[in-house]
Design an enzyme around this catalytic site. Structure first.
Site, PDB file in Angstrom:
ATOM      1  N   ARG A 114      11.517 -15.084  -8.403  1.00 41.95           N
ATOM      2  CA  ARG A 114      12.114 -14.230  -9.378  1.00 41.95           C
ATOM      3  C   ARG A 114      12.988 -13.201  -9.096  1.00 41.95           C
ATOM      4  NH1 ARG A 114       6.672 -11.519 -12.383  1.00 41.95           N
ATOM      5  NH2 ARG A 114       5.996 -12.069 -10.169  1.00 41.95           N
ATOM      6  N   PRO A 115      14.344 -12.883  -9.663  1.00 36.78           N
ATOM      7  CA  PRO A 115      15.070 -11.696  -9.108  1.00 36.78           C
ATOM      8  C   PRO A 115      14.240 -10.548  -9.317  1.00 36.78           C
ATOM      9  CG  PRO A 115      15.909 -12.800 -11.247  1.00 36.78           C
ATOM     10  CD  PRO A 115      14.570 -13.586 -10.998  1.00 36.78           C
ATOM     11  N   ARG A 116      14.247  -9.833  -8.000  1.00 31.72           N
ATOM     12  CA  ARG A 116      13.611  -8.557  -8.153  1.00 31.72           C
ATOM     13  C   ARG A 116      14.510  -7.339  -8.881  1.00 31.72           C
ATOM     14  NH1 ARG A 116      12.258  -9.100  -1.767  1.00 31.72           N
ATOM     15  NH2 ARG A 116      10.469 -10.617  -1.959  1.00 31.72           N
ATOM     16  N   LYS A 151       7.042  -5.952   4.780  1.00 35.50           N
ATOM     17  CA  LYS A 151       5.471  -5.239   5.792  1.00 35.50           C
ATOM     18  C   LYS A 151       5.555  -6.606   6.849  1.00 35.50           C
ATOM     19  CE  LYS A 151       3.319  -5.573   1.635  1.00 35.50           C
ATOM     20  NZ  LYS A 151       4.322  -5.653   0.623  1.00 35.50           N
ATOM     21  N   ASN A 181      -0.614 -14.076  -3.904  1.00 33.37           N
ATOM     22  CA  ASN A 181       0.420 -13.500  -4.633  1.00 33.37           C
ATOM     23  C   ASN A 181       1.413 -12.666  -3.776  1.00 33.37           C
ATOM     24  OD1 ASN A 181      -1.993 -11.636  -3.812  1.00 33.37           O
ATOM     25  ND2 ASN A 181      -1.690 -10.537  -5.890  1.00 33.37           N
ATOM     26  N   ARG A 184     -19.641 -11.493 -10.980  1.00 36.58           N
ATOM     27  CA  ARG A 184     -20.717 -12.133 -10.123  1.00 36.58           C
ATOM     28  C   ARG A 184     -21.062 -13.219 -10.440  1.00 36.58           C
ATOM     29  NH1 ARG A 184     -24.162  -7.069 -11.806  1.00 36.58           N
ATOM     30  NH2 ARG A 184     -22.769  -7.336 -13.509  1.00 36.58           N
ATOM     31  N   THR A 237      -1.937  -5.055  -9.670  1.00 40.44           N
ATOM     32  CA  THR A 237      -2.501  -6.324  -9.227  1.00 40.44           C
ATOM     33  C   THR A 237      -4.143  -5.840  -9.507  1.00 40.44           C
ATOM     34  OG1 THR A 237      -2.936  -7.928  -7.621  1.00 40.44           O
ATOM     35  CG2 THR A 237      -2.582  -5.466  -6.786  1.00 40.44           C
ATOM     36  N   ASP A 243       6.928  -5.922  -1.483  1.00 38.50           N
ATOM     37  CA  ASP A 243       8.143  -6.621  -0.760  1.00 38.50           C
ATOM     38  C   ASP A 243       8.953  -5.564  -0.048  1.00 38.50           C
ATOM     39  OD1 ASP A 243       7.242  -8.689  -2.215  1.00 38.50           O
ATOM     40  OD2 ASP A 243       8.408  -8.338  -3.875  1.00 38.50           O
ATOM     41  N   GLY A 276       3.880 -12.344  -0.727  1.00 34.81           N
ATOM     42  CA  GLY A 276       4.978 -13.302   0.084  1.00 34.81           C
ATOM     43  C   GLY A 276       5.396 -12.236   1.190  1.00 34.81           C
ATOM     44  N   HIS A 277       5.113 -12.486   2.589  1.00 34.86           N
ATOM     45  CA  HIS A 277       5.720 -11.833   3.746  1.00 34.86           C
ATOM     46  C   HIS A 277       6.440 -12.485   4.432  1.00 34.86           C
ATOM     47  CE1 HIS A 277       1.688  -9.048   3.054  1.00 34.86           C
ATOM     48  NE2 HIS A 277       2.692  -9.106   2.260  1.00 34.86           N
ATOM     49  N   GLN A 312       0.722  -6.576  -1.254  1.00 37.41           N
ATOM     50  CA  GLN A 312       1.315  -5.528  -2.297  1.00 37.41           C
ATOM     51  C   GLN A 312       1.566  -4.323  -2.152  1.00 37.41           C
ATOM     52  OE1 GLN A 312      -2.128  -7.680  -3.022  1.00 37.41           O
ATOM     53  NE2 GLN A 312      -0.343  -9.359  -3.310  1.00 37.41           N
TER      54      GLN A 312
HETATM   55  P1  GDP Z   1       6.836  -7.898   2.297  1.00 35.94           P
HETATM   56  O1  GDP Z   1       6.091  -8.642   0.949  1.00 35.94           O
HETATM   57  O2  GDP Z   1       6.725  -6.289   2.160  1.00 35.94           O
HETATM   58  O3  GDP Z   1       6.267  -8.585   3.504  1.00 35.94           O
HETATM   59  O4  GDP Z   1       8.533  -8.124   1.959  1.00 35.94           O
HETATM   60  P2  GDP Z   1       9.090  -9.422   1.623  1.00 35.94           P
HETATM   61  O5  GDP Z   1       9.068 -10.455   2.804  1.00 35.94           O
HETATM   62  O6  GDP Z   1       8.453 -10.220   0.541  1.00 35.94           O
HETATM   63  O7  GDP Z   1      10.465  -8.932   1.289  1.00 35.94           O
HETATM   64  C1  GDP Z   1      11.109  -8.408   2.444  1.00 35.94           C
HETATM   65  C2  GDP Z   1      12.625  -9.048   2.526  1.00 35.94           C
HETATM   66  O8  GDP Z   1      13.467  -8.106   3.343  1.00 35.94           O
HETATM   67  C3  GDP Z   1      12.493 -10.431   3.267  1.00 35.94           C
HETATM   68  O9  GDP Z   1      13.391 -11.098   2.950  1.00 35.94           O
HETATM   69  C4  GDP Z   1      12.954  -9.838   4.837  1.00 35.94           C
HETATM   70  O10 GDP Z   1      13.241 -10.866   5.384  1.00 35.94           O
HETATM   71  C5  GDP Z   1      13.835  -8.919   4.520  1.00 35.94           C
HETATM   72  N1  GDP Z   1      13.980  -7.762   5.475  1.00 35.94           N
HETATM   73  C6  GDP Z   1      12.881  -6.926   6.191  1.00 35.94           C
HETATM   74  N2  GDP Z   1      13.535  -6.231   6.705  1.00 35.94           N
HETATM   75  C7  GDP Z   1      14.774  -5.964   6.547  1.00 35.94           C
HETATM   76  C8  GDP Z   1      15.945  -5.083   6.971  1.00 35.94           C
HETATM   77  O11 GDP Z   1      15.557  -4.141   7.838  1.00 35.94           O
HETATM   78  N3  GDP Z   1      17.097  -5.746   6.685  1.00 35.94           N
HETATM   79  C9  GDP Z   1      17.357  -6.703   5.969  1.00 35.94           C
HETATM   80  N4  GDP Z   1      18.655  -6.880   5.791  1.00 35.94           N
HETATM   81  N5  GDP Z   1      16.285  -7.529   5.417  1.00 35.94           N
HETATM   82  C10 GDP Z   1      15.174  -6.979   5.707  1.00 35.94           C
HETATM   83  P1  IMO Z   2       3.508  -8.503  -1.383  1.00 32.33           P
HETATM   84  O1  IMO Z   2       2.348  -8.491  -0.438  1.00 32.33           O
HETATM   85  C1  IMO Z   2       5.603  -7.459  -5.286  1.00 32.33           C
HETATM   86  C2  IMO Z   2       3.047  -7.834  -8.676  1.00 32.33           C
HETATM   87  C3  IMO Z   2       3.409  -9.028  -9.778  1.00 32.33           C
HETATM   88  C4  IMO Z   2       2.880  -8.287 -11.046  1.00 32.33           C
HETATM   89  C5  IMO Z   2       1.634  -7.671 -10.589  1.00 32.33           C
HETATM   90  C6  IMO Z   2       0.231  -8.464 -11.065  1.00 32.33           C
HETATM   91  O2  IMO Z   2       4.695  -9.652  -1.025  1.00 32.33           O
HETATM   92  O3  IMO Z   2       4.244  -7.156  -1.238  1.00 32.33           O
HETATM   93  P2  IMO Z   2      -0.803 -10.450  -9.633  1.00 32.33           P
HETATM   94  O4  IMO Z   2      -0.399 -11.929  -9.505  1.00 32.33           O
HETATM   95  O5  IMO Z   2      -1.285  -9.701  -8.414  1.00 32.33           O
HETATM   96  O6  IMO Z   2      -1.961 -10.557 -10.786  1.00 32.33           O
HETATM   97  O7  IMO Z   2       0.449  -9.685 -10.600  1.00 32.33           O
HETATM   98  O8  IMO Z   2       1.753  -7.359  -8.956  1.00 32.33           O
HETATM   99  N1  IMO Z   2       2.724  -8.360  -7.283  1.00 32.33           N
HETATM  100  C7  IMO Z   2       3.773  -8.114  -6.478  1.00 32.33           C
HETATM  101  N2  IMO Z   2       4.923  -7.776  -6.249  1.00 32.33           N
HETATM  102  N3  IMO Z   2       5.030  -8.014  -3.977  1.00 32.33           N
HETATM  103  C8  IMO Z   2       3.660  -8.598  -4.273  1.00 32.33           C
HETATM  104  O9  IMO Z   2       3.227  -8.956  -2.896  1.00 32.33           O
HETATM  105  C9  IMO Z   2       2.938  -8.638  -5.311  1.00 32.33           C
HETATM  106  N4  IMO Z   2       1.927  -9.164  -5.546  1.00 32.33           N
HETATM  107  C10 IMO Z   2       1.670  -8.977  -6.721  1.00 32.33           C
HETATM  108  O10 IMO Z   2       4.832  -9.335  -9.781  1.00 32.33           O
HETATM  109  O11 IMO Z   2       3.911  -7.049 -11.570  1.00 32.33           O
HETATM  110 MG    MG Z   3       6.557 -10.134  -0.407  1.00 35.97          MG
END
Ligand code: GDP
Ligand code: IMO
Ligand code: MG
Length: 423
Positions: free
Chosen positions: A301-303, A17, A39, A143, A237, A14, A41-42, A222
């Site tokens: 979930r709250p991070r 990316k 798993n 397998r 993961t 998170d 979420g981008h 991840q």
């Molecule tokens: P990812 O899984 O690595 O793609 O990241 P997520 O999308 O799960 O979480 C990143 C969060 O930060 C998302 O809500 C984005 O919209 C937000 N975000 C990304 N870059 C920035 C930034 O530079 N500033 C702020 N305020 N939010 C950002």
């Molecule tokens: P992105 O790509 C943050 C974490 C889960 C758990 C562990 C194992 O959005 O950064 P899983 O369901 O993979 O077996 O869970 O990995 N996890 C992530 N945490 N961002 C993710 O993806 C994650 N994908 C899995 O919370 O701790």
């Molecule tokens: Mg994410």
């Protein structure tokens, strides 16, 4: 020709990316997911519209870019088609999507088993996303998994029957109810028909592209500390989320590799259980969580949040060999008065800058901090490094000095254009 760039999560996921991939995809011909499944979420924000991709490569919004789901990914077809429908409802298309015939399929029994295994772990649960990721990779390595090529073949229902039966036995063992083969067969046969036009040998497709001098961007899911080998096992993961996963998850060779971008947040976050050396609690944690909207894209979930941990980031740089960082959420961090960054761990009375993915070490290490001034003001309109206030620049320079890796991209807001790119 060194035509492959890679974007990888440098901490616990998170880091933003999706936003970096979206930016870089305007200059490439292909974006490729190579590991993980839904798993991930981008998030991407385009003109105020928010997209959250779990399976689709984040470059798919760029219609000139082919989007590839590689062989290393585990695919839940139900989630995939929800995402495709959502994309179409926003006026985009999935005509530029290619899915590997060697990727594995996630079925409802994988999702159910994920929940059952978590329940059986009790206080030692991992805190998975309950998307069936671990059980699907288990089947792959045992397998007995069903690949996309099997899924669209005449043999599919025979394989499915065997797999539902063996999974039901495992579910029963854990006190969970059995699943009904007939209803899974009906629903998934429809998905199999629908997925056929997207399926191909993506390895050959990507090699052809490399021969034609096309540019390829690989999208990590991840992050380094969640890697099955290098992360904080068992709180990880079930795939290789680090650089090696690019090659096994696509079939492309390392000789084509150009840039490797590590994505970090200006502070830290983590979801799920396990050690987090720089974790904060109390009021400061709530403040950062609210300022950064730190709630999971996949599970809501709250991070957990904390200060930036340069010891951990250095470890992930060592494994992945980053050529540059993308640093997101500088705007969020700059709203605080005082900022800390972890530059060492104190363990059994000794201070070290070494990270070991060892539970005793990580649970007992105490962070050693360096303190910086915050109060950056509104930096969301800054588009050059020089426009940033001195306190923000000092913070970035500390990251560069400590890690030896330049910060090339700086996120100053969630929007597509809210990014500073340094040459
Ligand atoms: P990812 O899984 O690595 O793609 O990241 P997520 O999308 O799960 O979480 C990143 C969060 O930060 C998302 O809500 C984005 O919209 C937000 N975000 C990304 N870059 C920035 C930034 O530079 N500033 C702020 N305020 N939010 C950002
Ligand atoms: P992105 O790509 C943050 C974490 C889960 C758990 C562990 C194992 O959005 O950064 P899983 O369901 O993979 O077996 O869970 O990995 N996890 C992530 N945490 N961002 C993710 O993806 C994650 N994908 C899995 O919370 O701790
Ligand atoms: Mg994410």
């Amino acid at each position: 020709m060194k035509n492959i760039d890679v974007v990888l999560g440098a901490f616990y996921g998170d880091e933003g990316k999706g936003k970096v991939i979206d930016y870089l995809s305007t200059n490439v011909d292909y974006t490729v997911r190579f590991a993980g499944g839904d798993n991930a979420g981008h998030s991407i924000e385009v003109n105020g519209v928010k997209f959250a991709f779990h399976l689709l490569p984040s470059g798919i919004l760029n219609k000139n870019c082919k989007a590839v789901i590689g062989n290393g990914v585990v695919i839940n077809p139900k989630i995939l088609f929800n995402e495709i429908n959502d994309l179409i409802s926003h006026g985009y298309s999935a005509d530029n999507l290619y899915i590997s015939d060697k990727a594995h399929v996630i079925f409802p029994y994988h999702v159910e088993l994920d929940g059952a295994l978590e329940a059986s772990r009790g206080s030692r649960k991992i805190g998975t996303t309950k998307r069936g990721i671990g059980p699907a990779y288990c089947d792959k390595y045992e397998r007995s998994g069903i690949r996309i090529s099997d899924f669209i073949s005449d043999n599919f229902l025979t394989l499915l029957k065997e797999n539902v039966e063996s999974s039901n036995a495992k579910l029963k063992q854990n006190g969970f109810q059995s699943l009904d083969y007939e209803s899974i067969a009906k629903e998934y046969s429809e998905y199999a028909e629908r997925i056929k036009p997207y399926v191909c040998d993506t390895t050959t497709l990507l090699h052809q592209a490399l021969k034609e001098n096309k540019k390829i961007l690989c999208e990590g899911a991840q992050a380094a500390l969640l890697d099955i080998d290098f992360g904080s096992y068992p709180y990880v993961t079930s795939s290789n989320t680090t650089i090696g996963g690019v090659f096994t998850g696509t079939g492309m060779a390392p000789k084509y590799l150009n840039d490797i971008y590590g994505v970090i947040k200006a502070y830290s976050s983590k979801v799920g259980e396990g050690p987090f050396v720089t974790e904060l609690d109390g009021e400061l944690a709530s403040t950062i969580r609210e300022l950064g909207h730190e709630y999971g894209v996949t599970t809501k979930r709250p991070r957990r949040v904390g200060w930036l941990d340069l010891v951990a980031i250095n470890y992930s740089a060592m494994i992945n060999g980053y050529t540059a960082f993308a640093l997101n959420h500088l705007d969020t961090l700059g709203k605080l008065d005082e900022i800390k960054v972890c530059v060492g761990y104190e363990y059994k009375g000794q201070i070290s800058t070494e990270f070991h993915a060892d539970m005793d070490y990580l649970y007992n290490a105490k962070p050693v901090y360096k303190t910086f001034k915050g109060h950056f003001g509104d930096i969301s309109k800054c588009r050059t490094f020089e426009e940033l206030p001195i306190n923000a620049r000092k913070y970035i320079e500390e990251i560069e000095q400590f890690t030896g890796v330049p910060v090339k991209f700086i996120g100053v807001g969630p929007g597509r254009e809210e990014i500073i790119v340094r040459s």
